[in-house]
Write a protein that holds these residues in place. Structure first.
Motif, short mmCIF file in Angstrom:
data_model
loop_
_atom_site.label_atom_id
_atom_site.label_comp_id
_atom_site.label_asym_id
_atom_site.label_seq_id
_atom_site.Cartn_x
_atom_site.Cartn_y
_atom_site.Cartn_z
N UNK A 1 1.61 67.42 -3.96
CA UNK A 1 1.49 66.69 -2.70
C UNK A 1 2.37 65.45 -2.68
N UNK A 2 2.99 65.18 -1.54
CA UNK A 2 3.78 63.97 -1.35
C UNK A 2 3.17 63.17 -0.20
N UNK A 3 2.78 61.95 -0.48
CA UNK A 3 2.27 61.02 0.53
C UNK A 3 3.41 60.04 0.80
N UNK A 4 3.89 60.02 2.06
CA UNK A 4 5.13 59.29 2.35
C UNK A 4 4.96 58.33 3.53
N UNK A 5 4.28 57.22 3.31
CA UNK A 5 4.08 56.26 4.40
C UNK A 5 5.38 55.55 4.78
N UNK A 6 5.48 55.24 6.07
CA UNK A 6 6.58 54.44 6.58
C UNK A 6 6.07 53.13 7.14
N UNK B 1 13.42 71.23 -4.99
CA UNK B 1 14.57 71.75 -5.73
C UNK B 1 14.44 71.48 -7.21
N UNK B 2 13.99 70.28 -7.54
CA UNK B 2 13.84 69.90 -8.95
C UNK B 2 12.78 70.74 -9.65
N UNK B 3 11.75 71.12 -8.92
CA UNK B 3 10.62 71.85 -9.52
C UNK B 3 10.67 73.35 -9.25
N UNK B 4 11.77 73.82 -8.62
CA UNK B 4 11.86 75.24 -8.23
C UNK B 4 10.62 75.64 -7.43
N UNK B 5 10.38 74.91 -6.37
CA UNK B 5 9.18 75.12 -5.56
C UNK B 5 9.55 75.35 -4.10
N UNK B 6 8.63 75.98 -3.37
CA UNK B 6 8.74 76.10 -1.91
C UNK B 6 8.36 74.79 -1.25
N UNK C 1 14.05 67.34 -2.24
CA UNK C 1 14.48 66.78 -3.52
C UNK C 1 13.50 67.18 -4.62
N UNK C 2 12.22 67.00 -4.34
CA UNK C 2 11.18 67.36 -5.31
C UNK C 2 11.12 68.87 -5.49
#
Length: 265
Positions: A62-67, A132-137, A129-130
């Motif tokens: 999971x990525x939590x990305x507040x602005x 590609x680095x982790x070979x993930x969907x 970015x994440x």
């Protein structure tokens, strides 16, 4: 209002269908991992619950990305979802990245829509970015209602490898979320894309989701005319139906691969 809710049997069938879709999409891409942006809203929360069922909690990142304008409550809910499901997650502040864009092109600084879309596209870049680095969907969180009226950012939240809940109207998203155990306060929370301060989906769309779902089901996806649709939906005017129809037509480009000229013979 038009009732688009599923029976209990249909709900379980939709759940199984989406879980299998996620699993098969990952397998066809040669991976068993996925990345998902968590907003604290119902769409990303339901997608997270179903992805954990499909792939296992250790395989969903999971990525939590507040602005700058993200609601603190939403971000807290996003982290709560990750912790409740037991998935690994990271918190990335996107404002410094967006500010770099605006330092490069300050003319857009007061353009609310342009800056809001830049926030959405920044999140998409971080997702990939994440991934590609982790070979993930990269899992998307778009539902059918928003897809049909183009209520998403092109190459932002629309830039994903698949949309597991993309066949569900918003009303059905809420219902399935409750069915799989998402807490009631998240199911009923007013949706927001978090692109600028005070933004809510229904205010920006100019129509509540239940009415939007009904217009889409009867007129855009269904056979009824504008007049017949307005007659079927309580307190809905032909002007509202026309407006939804126009949103559908004007957003067609978002639902297609970017066009190229036909080959010359």
């Amino acid at each position: 209002m038009i009732d688009l809710r599923f029976s209990e049997e249909e709900l379980e069938a939709r759940r199984d269908h989406i879980v299998q879709f996620i699993r098969e999409t990952a397998e066809s891409a040669g991976t068993d991992r996925a990345v998902l942006g968590l907003s604290g809203g119902i769409d990303s929360t339901l997608t997270a619950y179903l992805a954990v069922e499909a792939l296992g909690k250790e395989n969903l990142h999971g990525l939590v990305m507040p602005g700058a304008v993200s609601d603190d409550e939403n971000m807290s809910d996003a982290e709560w979802v990750a912790q409740e499901l037991g998935i690994p997650y990271d918190l990335f502040e996107i404002n410094p990245i967006v500010n770099k864009f605006l330092d490069t092109y300050p003319e857009a600084e007061d353009d609310q829509l342009a800056v809001g879309n830049a926030r959405a596209r920044t999140r998409a870049v971080l997702n990939y970015l994440v991934a590609n680095h982790e070979n993930a969907l990269v899992l998307g969180t778009g539902n059918r209602s928003e897809a049909l009226v183009g209520y998403y950012t092109k190459y932002g939240d629309g830039a994903v490898d698949c949309h597991p809940i993309g066949n569900l109207y918003k009303q059905q998203v809420r219902q399935l979320a409750g069915h799989v155990g998402v807490p009631e306060e998240l199911v009923e929370k007013p949706p927001t894309a978090g692109l600028w301060a005070g933004q809510t989906d229904e205010e920006e769309l100019g129509i509540d989701y239940d009415t939007l779902d009904a217009v889409l089901a009867l007129h855009v996806d269904g056979p009824l005319s504008v007049t017949a649709t307005a007659r079927e939906i309580e307190e809905t005017t032909e002007e509202q139906v026309e407006r939804v129809s126009q949103m559908y037509e004007r957003s067609e480009h978002k639902r297609r691969v970017p066009p190229a000229p036909e080959p010359l013979e």
